[in-house]
Design an enzyme around this catalytic site. Structure first.
Site, PDB file in Angstrom:
ATOM      1  N   CYS A 184       4.523   0.377  10.808  1.00 26.07           N
ATOM      2  CA  CYS A 184       5.256   0.022   9.586  1.00 26.07           C
ATOM      3  C   CYS A 184       6.727  -0.320   9.825  1.00 26.07           C
ATOM      4  O   CYS A 184       7.424  -0.704   8.882  1.00 26.07           O
ATOM      5  CB  CYS A 184       5.146   1.160   8.572  1.00 26.07           C
ATOM      6  N   HIS A 309      11.700   4.065   2.158  1.00 22.62           N
ATOM      7  CA  HIS A 309      10.381   3.786   2.718  1.00 22.62           C
ATOM      8  C   HIS A 309       9.356   4.138   1.639  1.00 22.62           C
ATOM      9  O   HIS A 309       8.414   3.396   1.441  1.00 22.62           O
ATOM     10  CB  HIS A 309      10.161   4.573   4.007  1.00 22.62           C
ATOM     11  N   HIS A 363       1.823  -1.067   0.146  1.00 27.51           N
ATOM     12  CA  HIS A 363       2.448  -0.882   1.452  1.00 27.51           C
ATOM     13  C   HIS A 363       1.951  -2.012   2.351  1.00 27.51           C
ATOM     14  O   HIS A 363       0.775  -2.057   2.707  1.00 27.51           O
ATOM     15  CB  HIS A 363       2.067   0.481   2.023  1.00 27.51           C
TER      16      HIS A 363
END
Length: 445
Positions: A184, A309, A363
């Site tokens: 990520c 995040h 995400h």
């Protein structure tokens, strides 16, 4: 070429990077909110979710997914190894950069001085999954081709280097070309890598960003980790139970020009704690944010907004809230020292504003670092902040208090923002972006 990165708990650059301008162009963005700045900005600044319920990648288990529905570039006449949804997303984002690429030509920058650095975690795995399905069907039917792959199968589509090779082929760039794959944080690290290529003098411009596309491997993989929510995700919420997944592609032209939106700070760290879980005390995240501030030459109190995040997993949101409260709360309340946290009596309205935009897009994994840097770019450009999607009444009261952005908040144009990305293996990165006015005496360095 694929570059694996193992970072240590230090800032990428120690001290302020004076003299190293690093301008992020208007980004090319393709995401579940749309494929043009107008649509994306409208959804971003109204906290409108771009997710749809689907069981395409989880048969019998409907999930909220951030699927791109915009028209993508046709790849039917491309070389076979480059044909993939990932690369079509990138090509559609690259089309939006046509004015910036044309400007490089006008400036006489040679293709050999233009690099391409991208981040991804899926590349063309979705195409391999489709080929495997076709092969299984052939085996089940006992056809003569049962032992072979489909005629149009090309394994190189799933190589992690394929996205950067595709963008280099489409753009004509002939400088350094490579893909980073650090889960990520991949595309945020691609931006950091572009900055280093410029600072070292190896490139005069870099096309940087990332892409990830939805596929069975990521959806079922995260389901097996019990990290996927069956409902709309709730970052910082009391009932948060996991992520929604999404897909996106984002590209910037990164140049050593002054003015515009600058990438002024990068901080990277490693938790050295667990293969998939973040260190619960937030020390790795805090080290990355401290590194980014040091790299930008900024104090915590100078940051106006942090794009979290903010995955909506119990562990991530708890450790990120703790790290922000400790780092930025100590700046607000110096008497609290390093213990400012859930029990600190700090004034949360004096903390940097924060929100998570993953509830809007899902995400997007390897693309999220660049996507959320692009959202920060839009925030600086429009002088607005993306509101948080989780309702106030649904917030987790056990988390350290943060200064969360809501739609009824008075608008204060941000000047300096931070974007966080934290990934598997405990690898972390924070970026600082700032809006600068052009230097009339120097347009480049």
């Amino acid at each position: 070429m694929t570059e694996s990165v193992a970072t240590v708990a230090t800032a990428t650059t120690k001290g302020r990077d004076t003299g190293n301008a690093c301008r992020l162009s208007r980004p090319g963005i393709v995401c579940p909110l749309g494929a043009d700045h107008g649509l994306i900005s409208s959804a971003l600044f109204s906290a409108s979710r771009g997710l749809r319920v689907s069981d395409d990648f989880s048969p019998g288990t409907p999930l909220s997914l951030g699927r791109v529905t915009a028209r993508l570039v046709d790849d039917s006449d491309w070389p076979a190894p480059l044909r993939s949804r990932n690369n079509r997303l990138l090509a559609t984002a690259l089309e939006q950069l046509a004015p910036e690429l044309e400007a490089l030509k006008r400036q006489g920058i040679a293709p050999e001085r233009i690099g391409v650095v991208l981040g991804t975690s899926t590349s063309g795995i979705g195409e391999t999954e489709a080929a495997m399905d076709a092969q299984r069907a052939a085996v089940a039917q006992g056809t003569p081709s049962a032992d072979s792959w489909p005629e149009n199968f090309e394994y190189r589509r799933q190589e992690l280097g394929a996205p950067a090779e595709c963008v280099a082929w489409l753009s004509g760039a002939r400088g350094p070309v490579y893909t980073l794959s650090t889960a990520c944080t991949s595309s945020a690290k691609a931006l950091a890598s572009a900055r280093r290529l410029l600072a070292s003098g190896q490139c005069d411009a870099v096309i940087a960003g990332g892409a990830d596309s939805l596929c069975h491997m990521t959806v079922k993989g995260f389901m097996s980790l019990e990290a996927v929510s069956r409902k709309e995700s709730l970052p910082l919420g009391a009932e948060r139970d996991g992520i929604n997944l999404g897909e996106a592609a984002v590209l910037f032209v990164v140049t050593p020009e002054r003015g515009g939106v600058q990438l002024t700070g990068v901080g990277e760290s490693s938790d050295a704690h667990h293969i998939s879980a973040p260190c619960p005390d937030g020390s790795g995240a805090e080290a990355a944010m401290r590194g980014a501030l040091a790299s930008a030459g900024r104090a915590p109190g100078e940051i106006d907004y942090i794009n979290l995040h903010g995955t909506a997993t119990p562990l991530n949101d708890a450790m990120e809230s703790l790290a922000i409260s400790r780092l930025f709360g100590a700046a607000v309340d110096p008497d609290s020292g390093s213990d400012a946290g859930a029990d600190s009596d700090i004034d949360q309205l004096r903390l940097p504003a924060v929100s998570s935009t993953k509830a809007l897009t899902g995400h997007t994994l390897g693309a999220c670092g660049a996507l959320e840097a692009a959202f920060c770019w839009l925030a600086l450009e429009h002088g607005r902040l993306p509101p948080h999607a989780t309702p106030r009444e649904a917030l987790d009261p056990t988390l350290p208090a943060l200064n969360i952005v809501y739609r009824d908040r008075p608008e204060t144009p941000p000047l300096r923002v931070m974007s966080n990305a934290f990934a598997f293996g405990g690898n972390n990165i924070s970026l600082v972006l700032e809006r600068h006015t052009p230097d009339p005496e120097s347009s480049a360095c």
